[in-house]
Design an enzyme around this catalytic site. Structure first.
Site, PDB file in Angstrom:
ATOM      1  N   ARG A 144       0.859  -1.221  -0.229  1.00  0.00           N
ATOM      2  CA  ARG A 144       0.037   0.250  -0.229  1.00  0.00           C
ATOM      3  C   ARG A 144       1.155   1.336   0.340  1.00  0.00           C
ATOM      4  O   ARG A 144       1.769   1.349   0.405  1.00  0.00           O
ATOM      5  CB  ARG A 144      -1.132   0.095   1.518  1.00  0.00           C
ATOM      6  CG  ARG A 144      -1.880  -0.834   1.468  1.00  0.00           C
ATOM      7  CD  ARG A 144      -2.345  -1.440   2.681  1.00  0.00           C
ATOM      8  NE  ARG A 144      -3.119  -0.289   3.252  1.00  0.00           N
ATOM      9  CZ  ARG A 144      -3.407   0.083   4.303  1.00  0.00           C
ATOM     10  NH1 ARG A 144      -3.135  -0.658   5.421  1.00  0.00           N
ATOM     11  NH2 ARG A 144      -4.102   1.542   5.034  1.00  0.00           N
TER      12      ARG A 144
ATOM     13  N   LYS B 214      -2.949  -8.181  10.666  1.00  0.00           N
ATOM     14  CA  LYS B 214      -4.435  -7.489  11.266  1.00  0.00           C
ATOM     15  C   LYS B 214      -4.872  -6.933  10.612  1.00  0.00           C
ATOM     16  O   LYS B 214      -6.137  -7.190  10.568  1.00  0.00           O
ATOM     17  CB  LYS B 214      -4.454  -6.829  12.053  1.00  0.00           C
ATOM     18  CG  LYS B 214      -3.834  -5.681  11.745  1.00  0.00           C
ATOM     19  CD  LYS B 214      -4.378  -3.909  13.386  1.00  0.00           C
ATOM     20  CE  LYS B 214      -3.711  -2.950  12.984  1.00  0.00           C
ATOM     21  NZ  LYS B 214      -4.516  -2.278  12.202  1.00  0.00           N
ATOM     22  N   ASP B 215      -4.449  -7.107   9.072  1.00  0.00           N
ATOM     23  CA  ASP B 215      -5.588  -6.570   7.843  1.00  0.00           C
ATOM     24  C   ASP B 215      -5.779  -7.841   6.644  1.00  0.00           C
ATOM     25  O   ASP B 215      -6.319  -7.250   5.751  1.00  0.00           O
ATOM     26  CB  ASP B 215      -4.482  -5.606   7.335  1.00  0.00           C
ATOM     27  CG  ASP B 215      -4.647  -4.403   8.136  1.00  0.00           C
ATOM     28  OD1 ASP B 215      -5.474  -3.732   9.428  1.00  0.00           O
ATOM     29  OD2 ASP B 215      -3.484  -2.998   7.371  1.00  0.00           O
TER      30      ASP B 215
ATOM     31  N   SER C 132     -10.847   0.611  15.261  1.00  0.00           N
ATOM     32  CA  SER C 132     -11.805  -0.898  15.651  1.00  0.00           C
ATOM     33  C   SER C 132     -12.497  -0.801  16.772  1.00  0.00           C
ATOM     34  O   SER C 132     -12.759   0.307  17.414  1.00  0.00           O
ATOM     35  CB  SER C 132      -9.835  -0.756  16.868  1.00  0.00           C
ATOM     36  OG  SER C 132     -10.618  -2.168  17.034  1.00  0.00           O
TER      37      SER C 132
ATOM     38  N   ARG D 216     -13.324  -3.449  17.686  1.00  0.00           N
ATOM     39  CA  ARG D 216     -13.052  -4.142  19.514  1.00  0.00           C
ATOM     40  C   ARG D 216     -12.366  -3.336  20.112  1.00  0.00           C
ATOM     41  O   ARG D 216     -12.441  -2.989  21.727  1.00  0.00           O
ATOM     42  CB  ARG D 216     -11.450  -4.613  18.655  1.00  0.00           C
ATOM     43  CG  ARG D 216     -11.003  -5.352  19.918  1.00  0.00           C
ATOM     44  CD  ARG D 216      -9.652  -6.493  18.740  1.00  0.00           C
ATOM     45  NE  ARG D 216      -8.400  -4.757  18.633  1.00  0.00           N
ATOM     46  CZ  ARG D 216      -8.250  -3.935  19.482  1.00  0.00           C
ATOM     47  NH1 ARG D 216      -7.242  -4.301  20.360  1.00  0.00           N
ATOM     48  NH2 ARG D 216      -7.225  -2.796  18.665  1.00  0.00           N
ATOM     49  N   ARG D 217     -11.664  -2.142  20.112  1.00  0.00           N
ATOM     50  CA  ARG D 217     -10.944  -0.627  20.866  1.00  0.00           C
ATOM     51  C   ARG D 217     -12.533  -0.334  20.978  1.00  0.00           C
ATOM     52  O   ARG D 217     -12.761   0.373  22.496  1.00  0.00           O
ATOM     53  CB  ARG D 217     -10.628   0.017  20.211  1.00  0.00           C
ATOM     54  CG  ARG D 217      -9.092  -0.253  20.208  1.00  0.00           C
ATOM     55  CD  ARG D 217      -7.646   0.695  18.900  1.00  0.00           C
ATOM     56  NE  ARG D 217      -6.767   0.065  18.354  1.00  0.00           N
ATOM     57  CZ  ARG D 217      -6.774   0.095  17.728  1.00  0.00           C
ATOM     58  NH1 ARG D 217      -7.503   1.001  17.055  1.00  0.00           N
ATOM     59  NH2 ARG D 217      -5.347  -0.467  17.199  1.00  0.00           N
TER      60      ARG D 217
ATOM     61  N   ARG E  92     -11.277   7.011  11.011  1.00  0.00           N
ATOM     62  CA  ARG E  92     -10.264   6.280   9.416  1.00  0.00           C
ATOM     63  C   ARG E  92      -9.496   7.558   8.913  1.00  0.00           C
ATOM     64  O   ARG E  92      -9.255   8.506   9.595  1.00  0.00           O
ATOM     65  CB  ARG E  92     -11.713   6.393   8.739  1.00  0.00           C
ATOM     66  CG  ARG E  92     -12.850   4.720   8.846  1.00  0.00           C
ATOM     67  CD  ARG E  92     -12.185   4.144   8.811  1.00  0.00           C
ATOM     68  NE  ARG E  92     -12.196   3.746   7.672  1.00  0.00           N
ATOM     69  CZ  ARG E  92     -11.474   3.759   6.255  1.00  0.00           C
ATOM     70  NH1 ARG E  92      -9.899   3.965   7.046  1.00  0.00           N
ATOM     71  NH2 ARG E  92     -10.978   3.303   5.188  1.00  0.00           N
ATOM     72  N   GLY E  93      -8.916   6.914   8.176  1.00  0.00           N
ATOM     73  CA  GLY E  93      -7.537   7.100   7.804  1.00  0.00           C
ATOM     74  C   GLY E  93      -6.382   6.742   7.889  1.00  0.00           C
ATOM     75  O   GLY E  93      -6.243   6.006   9.095  1.00  0.00           O
TER      76      GLY E  93
ATOM     77  N   ARG F 229      -5.310  10.342  11.293  1.00  0.00           N
ATOM     78  CA  ARG F 229      -5.187  10.253  12.503  1.00  0.00           C
ATOM     79  C   ARG F 229      -4.892  11.295  13.141  1.00  0.00           C
ATOM     80  O   ARG F 229      -5.484  11.528  14.388  1.00  0.00           O
ATOM     81  CB  ARG F 229      -5.209   8.777  12.808  1.00  0.00           C
ATOM     82  CG  ARG F 229      -6.088   7.724  11.950  1.00  0.00           C
ATOM     83  CD  ARG F 229      -6.590   5.953  12.309  1.00  0.00           C
ATOM     84  NE  ARG F 229      -6.491   5.031  11.773  1.00  0.00           N
ATOM     85  CZ  ARG F 229      -6.649   4.032  11.745  1.00  0.00           C
ATOM     86  NH1 ARG F 229      -6.127   3.650  12.598  1.00  0.00           N
ATOM     87  NH2 ARG F 229      -6.784   2.747  10.689  1.00  0.00           N
TER      88      ARG F 229
ATOM     89  N   CYS G 251     -14.691  -8.462   9.945  1.00  0.00           N
ATOM     90  CA  CYS G 251     -13.967  -7.011  11.311  1.00  0.00           C
ATOM     91  C   CYS G 251     -15.736  -6.859  11.695  1.00  0.00           C
ATOM     92  O   CYS G 251     -15.521  -5.998  12.459  1.00  0.00           O
ATOM     93  CB  CYS G 251     -13.596  -6.178  10.051  1.00  0.00           C
ATOM     94  SG  CYS G 251     -14.319  -5.499   8.635  1.00  0.00           S
TER      95      CYS G 251
END
Length: 307
Positions: free
Chosen positions: A10, A82-83, A128, A130-131, A148-149, A154, A241
């Protein structure tokens, strides 16, 4: 194998750092190897404000890179583990998982040293679910909003005052030399990491046995076992996710200790489980912990999320 290798990555600063890290390690192994980067924009990078869960999941960060592998424009791709979806498309292989960085989440804030110090109603940003769930469970007086970003975007939103604080993966900040921005590292007991957090994965076509052999020395056995166990929990529970799911494994001698949770996004319902297992059977341990989670209420949480 050709003496020239191309890595698909990326375009974000963190992703480029990760690809450069793998490039440097490969060139250190073989001084005659030429390694180039192919930087691509992914659908996940382009959806700057949309929810990943609603737009198609974390696979949005890897599809374009996998396309470059299929087309022969790249030999391997470097991802944040994690992605990486828990199921790779047919014909692709995860050739190596490198030694992970610090897997914890980081609290980033200019004026306060912890989440507990923030005033009631303070806005905390995170990308996230999760967070979000874990912050909401422990600090219900705070407002948790999507963030996001890429990493720099961020941080800029925090600095502009759009959020009182943000919570990010510590590994990205450390890799980019931004450790000074971390006000506190959240203990895993308070913010259980995502499956694979802080580890890098190297993907290639399954048929490219030459690439598999090339990157094999970059694999870290302890990190690989831990990440495999963590990903097995995610896979057993549906593997997407849209689930607020944390999973974190630690190697203790020849044994793996795995902790995991599933939560409702508002943090009002949380199922937790942990177990130990043989390092040689990480997937079996992950599946066992997933069963424990189901027995402790995860099935009901997942059913509610699916409605």
């Amino acid at each position: 194998m050709s003496r020239r290798v191309v890595i698909a990555t990326r375009r974000s600063r963190l992703a480029l750092w990760q690809a450069e890290h793998v490039k440097a390690r490969l060139e250190a192994l073989d001084g005659g190897l030429s390694v180039a980067l192919l930087a691509l924009s992914t659908r996940g990078d382009e959806l700057l404000e949309a929810s990943l869960a609603g737009a198609g999941g974390k696979g949005l960060f890897v599809k374009e890179l996998e396309g470059a592998l299929a087309q022969g424009r790249a030999d391997l791709a470097v991802h944040s583990m994690k992605d990486v979806p828990v199921e790779l498309p047919p014909g692709y292989a995860l050739a190596a998982i490198t030694e992970r960085e610090d897997p914890r989440d980081a609290f980033v804030c200019a004026g306060h040293a912890s989440l507990a110090e923030l005033g009631a109603g303070s806005v905390v940003g995170t990308s996230s679910l999760r967070r979000q769930a874990q912050i909401a469970e422990r600090h219900p007086r705070l407002q948790v909003r999507p963030l996001r970003g890429n990493l720099d975007t961020r941080l800029a939103k925090l600095d502009r005052g759009e959020y009182a604080a943000i919570v990010l993966a510590a590994a990205g900040l450390k890799r980019l030399g931004l450790s000074a921005r971390i006000r506190a590292l959240l203990p895993v007991e308070e913010s259980l990491p995502a499956a694979g957090q802080a580890a890098l994965g190297i993907e290639c076509l399954a048929s490219r046995t030459d690439v598999v052999a090339l990157v094999a020395p970059l694999a870290d056995s302890a990190s690989t076992a831990c990440v495999r166990a963590e990903r097995a929990v995610n896979r057993a529970l549906g593997g997407n996710c849209a689930i607020p799911l944390g999973a974190y494994a630690e190697l203790e001698g020849s044994r793996l200790r795995l902790r995991a949770l599933v939560a409702s996004p508002d943090g009002e319902r949380v199922a937790r489980a942990q177990a130990e297992g043989d390092v040689e059977a990480p997937e079996a341990l992950g599946e066992h912990v997933a069963e424990l989670l189901r027995a402790r209420g995860a099935a009901e949480i997942l059913a509610a999320l699916a409605r």
